[in-house]
Enzyme design. Structure first.
Site, PDB file in Angstrom:
ATOM      1  N   CYS A   2     -25.697  43.779 -34.972  1.00  0.00           N
ATOM      2  CA  CYS A   2     -27.223  43.864 -34.941  1.00  0.00           C
ATOM      3  C   CYS A   2     -27.521  44.709 -36.018  1.00  0.00           C
ATOM      4  CB  CYS A   2     -27.694  44.224 -33.412  1.00  0.00           C
ATOM      5  SG  CYS A   2     -27.379  42.947 -32.403  1.00  0.00           S
ATOM      6  N   ARG A  52     -30.863  40.389 -33.966  1.00  0.00           N
ATOM      7  CA  ARG A  52     -29.781  40.306 -33.302  1.00  0.00           C
ATOM      8  C   ARG A  52     -28.956  39.257 -33.781  1.00  0.00           C
ATOM      9  NH1 ARG A  52     -29.632  37.671 -27.300  1.00  0.00           N
ATOM     10  NH2 ARG A  52     -27.385  38.451 -26.626  1.00  0.00           N
ATOM     11  N   LEU A  53     -27.661  39.429 -33.610  1.00  0.00           N
ATOM     12  CA  LEU A  53     -26.650  38.553 -33.827  1.00  0.00           C
ATOM     13  C   LEU A  53     -26.038  38.481 -32.604  1.00  0.00           C
ATOM     14  CD1 LEU A  53     -24.860  36.595 -35.796  1.00  0.00           C
ATOM     15  CD2 LEU A  53     -22.959  38.488 -35.833  1.00  0.00           C
ATOM     16  N   SER A  54     -26.191  37.145 -31.836  1.00  0.00           N
ATOM     17  CA  SER A  54     -25.792  37.161 -30.390  1.00  0.00           C
ATOM     18  C   SER A  54     -24.316  36.672 -30.135  1.00  0.00           C
ATOM     19  CB  SER A  54     -26.775  36.118 -29.647  1.00  0.00           C
ATOM     20  OG  SER A  54     -26.660  34.756 -30.315  1.00  0.00           O
ATOM     21  N   GLY A  78     -23.433  46.567 -32.216  1.00  0.00           N
ATOM     22  CA  GLY A  78     -21.960  46.488 -32.002  1.00  0.00           C
ATOM     23  C   GLY A  78     -21.500  46.255 -30.677  1.00  0.00           C
ATOM     24  N   GLU A  79     -20.278  46.570 -30.120  1.00  0.00           N
ATOM     25  CA  GLU A  79     -20.091  45.878 -28.919  1.00  0.00           C
ATOM     26  C   GLU A  79     -19.253  47.033 -27.848  1.00  0.00           C
ATOM     27  OE1 GLU A  79     -20.119  42.632 -28.492  1.00  0.00           O
ATOM     28  OE2 GLU A  79     -21.019  42.386 -30.522  1.00  0.00           O
ATOM     29  N   ASP A 101     -23.981  43.669 -23.260  1.00  0.00           N
ATOM     30  CA  ASP A 101     -22.550  44.581 -22.853  1.00  0.00           C
ATOM     31  C   ASP A 101     -23.211  46.029 -23.141  1.00  0.00           C
ATOM     32  OD1 ASP A 101     -22.811  43.255 -25.700  1.00  0.00           O
ATOM     33  OD2 ASP A 101     -21.680  44.823 -26.392  1.00  0.00           O
ATOM     34  N   VAL A 296      -7.071  34.052 -48.322  1.00  0.00           N
ATOM     35  CA  VAL A 296      -7.156  34.105 -49.774  1.00  0.00           C
ATOM     36  C   VAL A 296      -5.911  33.323 -50.569  1.00  0.00           C
ATOM     37  CG1 VAL A 296      -7.361  35.360 -51.930  1.00  0.00           C
ATOM     38  CG2 VAL A 296      -8.650  36.234 -49.804  1.00  0.00           C
TER      39      VAL A 296
END
Length: 735
Positions: A2, A52-54, A78-79, A101, A296
């Site tokens: 996030c 937020r990135l869910s 974060g997590e 979380d 790569v």
């Protein structure tokens, strides 16, 4: 992942509605970190911005999070990997309102106070508002994986996940810190163990320290720091034997991969072909985690076999592998490099970061629902990954001798008057104990000092760029090897077991040997783009800096402060040296200097915000099903295999001359820029016979007839000569 930001009065006052526009702008600049949701809150002395990135509880995990009684409010980036375990430890009757979380952190703080992070595993940056106590708490994970920066004055503090957002506030200075940057050992690649704190590169911008809780009184600004963890940490019940260490390391790594691979969204994995990312892939696959892998594919990774090994690992594990193509002609534009530099906010922005950023961009387009990326990063730093290279062809003893020398160099930096005693040769006239006494340094274990240096290095470079290069595409980077339990275990290996376990990452190799092909588990460490393919990457950089008459260099040299600090002639001379010698590291130092100037200019100009959805074209991928059968196609795609035809006319490159003496008709000398670099004689007749016939007019077909060889016979020689920049074959390589 996030984006979090905040503004708070620390003089006892309240924020007024005028700050709402600033909070909105913070959220806009951080939108790439959290494209799924945006929330703002202003109440009393505190204003919060959250994007937020869910990845966990996408429907119910919105922030800010507040306790039922309204006493505590939190936003976090974060997590918390062990949130279920932590929730189960709370008093009976504790009600979790969401599946987030991060909600457990509120309850832990209510129960444990300042010790609330002691048992938390994960990567996080936290802003917690304790309304009743009138305090703001700021915290980061043990390794600083998730960023949190701030600027403060006597009346207020502003915080953000990225520094560029702080510059939106008129009270935050927008000045590059030249003095600190130029004396930062990481920037100069100084061969010492630095004790300097992590720098932010900008004046009056600070970072919340890793493993630390900062407590700020909102009624006066009094601030205290409370480290809840310090490197190298401690472990209970240290294993007794090497086998016991390996067994525990394997179990902890499997658990860390399980935690990092748990999400309510699609995850991917960067697969380099080395044992680190291969181990993560194998452990994830063993737990039936569906992953697309990304590699790569360039001239460099073809030459060092990274791309081929990555393909083999993915094939064995049954994981899709995207070979993302970087052909020999690809050169970043000035605009692309500046966007990447502003995204990363560090003059250490390098080819490694560029490649990874492009992988993330490709992954986001190829897999639009992908939200997280597993990495094999940070294994080398704590598992002895650099030991073989630093030993210079020797063994563990030679490695430790090198560590002692680096420790000594760092100490002598503080006492330059002692340096002459070590100025000649490797054997100085003083003992290391004497140097320690005379410099006031406490005697210590050079290996532990090395590890402490690696701990600082990963904060300044590794986790910094992994976070930013992923965030630029709306992806969260996850690093299983930075589970603190793993790092603590590796750091606890006693001296008598280090040669068995920490030489060339044996603690890891032995632990995953049953999961990987033997040659993969035992494969020597191969630097990402260094080695045989290094000239290809360096040529990309030199061509970028040469483009448009050196426009990037000119822009950097005209930045605020550049005239005082940078020698324009010296910078341009470094570029000329790099052009003349594509294996020279001069180009990396020149690039860092250019980065300094560009960042100084961009801090003033404030480029547009980063977009979470990649704009412009992304790198293509190459489908490789049978590596051996498609080798010619791969070589052609990365620009290594010339399209040879009889009508091509080879010529010596500029600055290359063939010389001989009448008395030595069979011996020729190859000079580059007036310096004899190679001797061509009976030991390499093919090179001699070809080059002595090249005149810039005779076609390749005529040369083949004269030499009585075929194109396939001569292909390796032609490829080697063109790769070294000695021979030119106009029209032979794909445009």
């Amino acid at each position: 992942m996030c984006g979090i930001g905040a503004v708070a009065r620390i003089d006892g006052g309240h924020l007024d509605a005028g700050v709402d526009g600033l909070l909105e702008r913070l959220a806009q600049v951080l939108a790439h970190r959290g494209p799924d949701e945006r929330e703002l809150l202003r109440e009393g002395p505190v204003g919060l911005a959250f994007t937020r990135l869910s990845l966990t509880d996408p429907d119910g995990g919105s922030q800010p999070l507040t306790l039922d009684d309204g006493s505590l409010t939190l936003i976090a980036n974060g997590e918390v990997y062990n949130h279920r375990e932590l929730a189960a430890s709370l008093p009976t009757g504790t009600r979790m309102r969401t599946g987030s979380d991060c909600e457990v952190l509120l309850h832990l703080y209510r129960e444990r106070g300042i010790r609330f992070l002691d048992d938390v595993r994960g990567m996080f940056a936290v802003i917690l508002w304790d309304r009743r106590a009138g305090r703001l708490l700021l915290a980061r994970d043990r390794f600083g994986i998730k960023p949190l920066y701030f600027h403060r004055n006597a009346s207020r503090i502003i915080l953000s996940s990225e520094m560029k957002a702080l510059f939106l506030d008129g009270e935050t200075p927008r000045r590059f810190d030249w003095d600190t940057a130029l004396t930062t050992p990481a920037l100069a690649a100084s061969p010492t163990f630095s004790e300097a704190p992590v720098t932010t590169w900008f004046e009056d911008v600070n970072a919340v320290p890793a493993g630390t809780i900062m407590r700020i009184d909102l009624n006066g600004g009094h601030t205290s720091e409370h480290p809840y963890w310090s490197f190298p940490g401690t472990i209970r019940d240290i294993p007794r034997t090497a086998d016991d260490f390996v067994e525990r390391y394997r179990a902890l790594l499997a658990d860390s991969v399980r935690e990092c691979a748990t999400a309510d969204a699609e995850l991917g994995l960067f697969l380099s072909g080395g044992v680190d990312s291969a181990a993560v892939a194998a452990l994830a696959a063993a737990q039936d985690v569906p992953l697309h892998t990304f590699t790569v594919l360039s001239a460099a990774t073809y030459r060092n076999q990274d791309a081929e090994y990555a393909h083999r690992v993915a094939e064995k594990l049954g994981l899709p592998n995207h070979q993302v193509l970087f052909d020999g002609e690809h050169v970043p534009t000035a605009a692309e490099w500046k966007r990447l530099l502003w995204l990363t906010e560090t003059p250490l922005c390098s080819p490694e970061i560029y490649y990874k950023h492009e992988l993330h961009r490709y992954a986001k387009v190829a897999r639009p629902h992908l939200r997280g990326m597993l990495l094999g990063a940070a294994s080398d730093e704590f598992n002895g990954g650099y030991s073989v290279d630093m030993a210079g062809g020797g063994d563990w003893h030679d490695f430790t001798v090198q560590l002692a020398a680096m420790t000594r160099t760092g100490r002598l930096r503080d006492r330059p008057d002692l340096a002459p005693w070590w100025a000649h040769g490797n054997a100085g006239l003083l003992t290391d104990e004497a140097v320690a006494d005379l410099t006031g340094a406490a005697p210590g274990d050079p290996y532990h000092e090395y590890l402490a240096g690696q701990y600082r290095k990963i904060q300044q470079y590794n986790v910094w760029h992994e976070d930013r290069s992923a965030a630029g595409s709306g992806i969260e980077a996850r690093v299983p090897f930075l589970d603190h339990r793993l790092v603590e275990l590796a750091a606890a290996v006693p001296p008598h077991l280090r040669p068995q376990l920490l030489w060339d990452k044996q603690i890891l190799r032995r632990g995953v040997r049953d999961l990987l092909p033997e040659d993969v588990a035992a494969r020597p460490k191969t630097p990402f783009f260094y080695g045989p393919g290094l000239p290809h990457t360096y040529r990309m950089l030199t061509r970028m800096l040469e483009r448009d008459g050196g426009a990037l260099i000119d822009e950097a040299l005209s930045a605020p402060g550049a005239e005082r600090y940078l020698n324009a002639d010296g910078v341009r001379d470094r570029l000329r040296q790099a052009v003349a010698d594509p294996t020279s590291s001069q180009i990396e130092m020149a690039l860092r200097v250019v980065n300094l100037g560009l960042l100084a200019a961009m801090a003033v100009d404030l480029p547009p915000a980063t977009r979470s959805t990649p704009s412009g074209s992304v790198r293509p991928s190459l489908s490789v099903q049978d590596w051996a059968g498609q080798r010619a196609k791969v070589e052609l795609s990365v620009g290594l295999r010339p399209t040879l035809a009889a009508g091509l006319v080879p010529r010596l490159a500029d600055g290359v001359l063939l010389l001989t003496r009448p008395a030595e008709s069979d011996r020729w000398y190859l000079a580059v820029d007036g310096v004899i670099e190679y001797v061509l004689d009976g030991d390499n007749p093919t090179y001699r016979d070809l080059l002595t016939r090249v005149d810039g007019q005779t076609s390749l077909g005529m040369l083949l007839d004269d030499l009585d060889v075929t194109l396939d016979d001569l292909r390796p020689v032609l490829t080697d000569l063109t790769d070294q920049g000695l021979l030119e074959l106009p029209g032979a390589y794909p445009a």
